[in-house]
Design a protein around this motif. Sequence first.
Motif, short mmCIF file in Angstrom:
data_model
loop_
_atom_site.label_atom_id
_atom_site.label_comp_id
_atom_site.label_asym_id
_atom_site.label_seq_id
_atom_site.Cartn_x
_atom_site.Cartn_y
_atom_site.Cartn_z
N THR A 22 -2.93 -4.49 -12.35
CA THR A 22 -2.88 -5.41 -11.21
C THR A 22 -2.85 -6.87 -11.63
O THR A 22 -2.13 -7.68 -11.03
CB THR A 22 -4.09 -5.18 -10.29
N THR A 30 7.11 -8.69 -13.43
CA THR A 30 7.94 -9.12 -12.30
C THR A 30 8.36 -10.58 -12.45
O THR A 30 9.51 -10.94 -12.17
CB THR A 30 7.18 -8.93 -10.98
N LEU A 90 7.57 -0.74 -10.39
CA LEU A 90 7.62 -0.32 -8.99
C LEU A 90 7.35 1.18 -8.86
O LEU A 90 6.68 1.62 -7.92
CB LEU A 90 9.00 -0.66 -8.40
N ILE A 143 3.64 1.80 -8.90
CA ILE A 143 3.00 1.56 -7.61
C ILE A 143 3.19 2.75 -6.68
O ILE A 143 2.27 3.16 -5.97
CB ILE A 143 3.56 0.28 -6.96
N ILE A 144 4.39 3.33 -6.70
CA ILE A 144 4.70 4.45 -5.81
C ILE A 144 3.98 5.73 -6.24
O ILE A 144 3.52 6.51 -5.41
CB ILE A 144 6.23 4.68 -5.78
N PHE A 157 1.59 -10.34 -3.87
CA PHE A 157 2.63 -9.44 -3.35
C PHE A 157 2.40 -8.01 -3.84
O PHE A 157 2.56 -7.05 -3.08
CB PHE A 157 4.01 -9.93 -3.78
N GLY A 158 2.00 -7.88 -5.11
CA GLY A 158 1.70 -6.55 -5.64
C GLY A 158 0.55 -5.90 -4.91
O GLY A 158 0.56 -4.69 -4.65
N LYS A 189 -0.21 -6.43 -1.79
CA LYS A 189 0.33 -6.02 -0.49
C LYS A 189 1.12 -4.71 -0.60
O LYS A 189 1.00 -3.83 0.26
CB LYS A 189 1.23 -7.12 0.08
N LEU A 190 1.92 -4.60 -1.66
CA LEU A 190 2.69 -3.37 -1.88
C LEU A 190 1.76 -2.17 -2.05
O LEU A 190 2.00 -1.10 -1.49
CB LEU A 190 3.58 -3.51 -3.11
N ASN A 191 0.73 -2.35 -2.85
CA ASN A 191 -0.22 -1.28 -3.09
C ASN A 191 -0.93 -0.88 -1.80
O ASN A 191 -1.15 0.31 -1.53
CB ASN A 191 -1.24 -1.71 -4.14
N TRP A 194 0.27 -1.31 1.24
CA TRP A 194 1.26 -0.68 2.11
C TRP A 194 1.43 0.80 1.77
O TRP A 194 1.56 1.65 2.66
CB TRP A 194 2.59 -1.40 1.98
N LYS A 195 1.41 1.13 0.48
CA LYS A 195 1.64 2.50 0.04
C LYS A 195 0.38 3.35 0.12
O LYS A 195 0.42 4.51 0.55
CB LYS A 195 2.18 2.49 -1.40
#
Length: 230
Positions: A88, A96, A139, A142-143, A210-211, A213-215, A217-218
């Motif tokens: 993180t 990135t 990416l 993260i997924i 942003f990372g 937020k992505l984490n 979101w998933k």
Amino acid sequence: MTRTATCIYHFLVLCWYIFLNCHTLPEREDLKKSKIFANGGRWKYLTFLNLFLQNFFFGVAFLEDVLNRIKGKKDIKFLTAFRDLLFTSLAFPICTFLFLIFWIIILYDRELIYPRTLDAVFPAWMNHALHTSILPFMLAEIILRPHGYPSKQKGLTVLAAASLAYAGRVLLIYSETGTWVYVMFAKLSPVGLAALFSLSYIFIASIYLFGEKLNHWKWGDMRQPVKKRN
């Protein structure tokens, strides 16, 4: 994806980064590489620092996968927390940042960061391995797996320390050799250079957020719990 498949993924990516690290090592008879890596070695370039960082992260991730299957989650909490902090606060934002900055500058004027003379040293596939495929791997991470984010203060402090360390190394190399790591630095005044470093940190800190937020979101809220003081 199952734990076994994730473990295999981490192992394959780890092997890929080990290969890249070995393939980019300068050899004594390779005068072109030796010239590029003079005055600071490979570690003066963010590209190769990131290569080592990604190698280290996927090594930790693979080790955590293996120990998780052998000992269970409770016995490796420290390693899991370290893996998450590493991803993180360093691996994702730096990777990135490198991807975006490199290709933005390449599109503007590649001579500022990756002169055409380097094409004879690093073939196109190597350039993309070092500057393009790095982002899809992050990416995918993260997924495939949730990561517990530390407090913003802790995460951004770790990132700031790494950023200051690299900026300090760039300035130290210039003070000792009189040459800049990147050509574009020579075109900036001291004020312009300070502004560039400051804006770079703001940009990379934004990538960190942003990372997160992505984490979220998933996987939902995966922030690491704050320890209460007695």
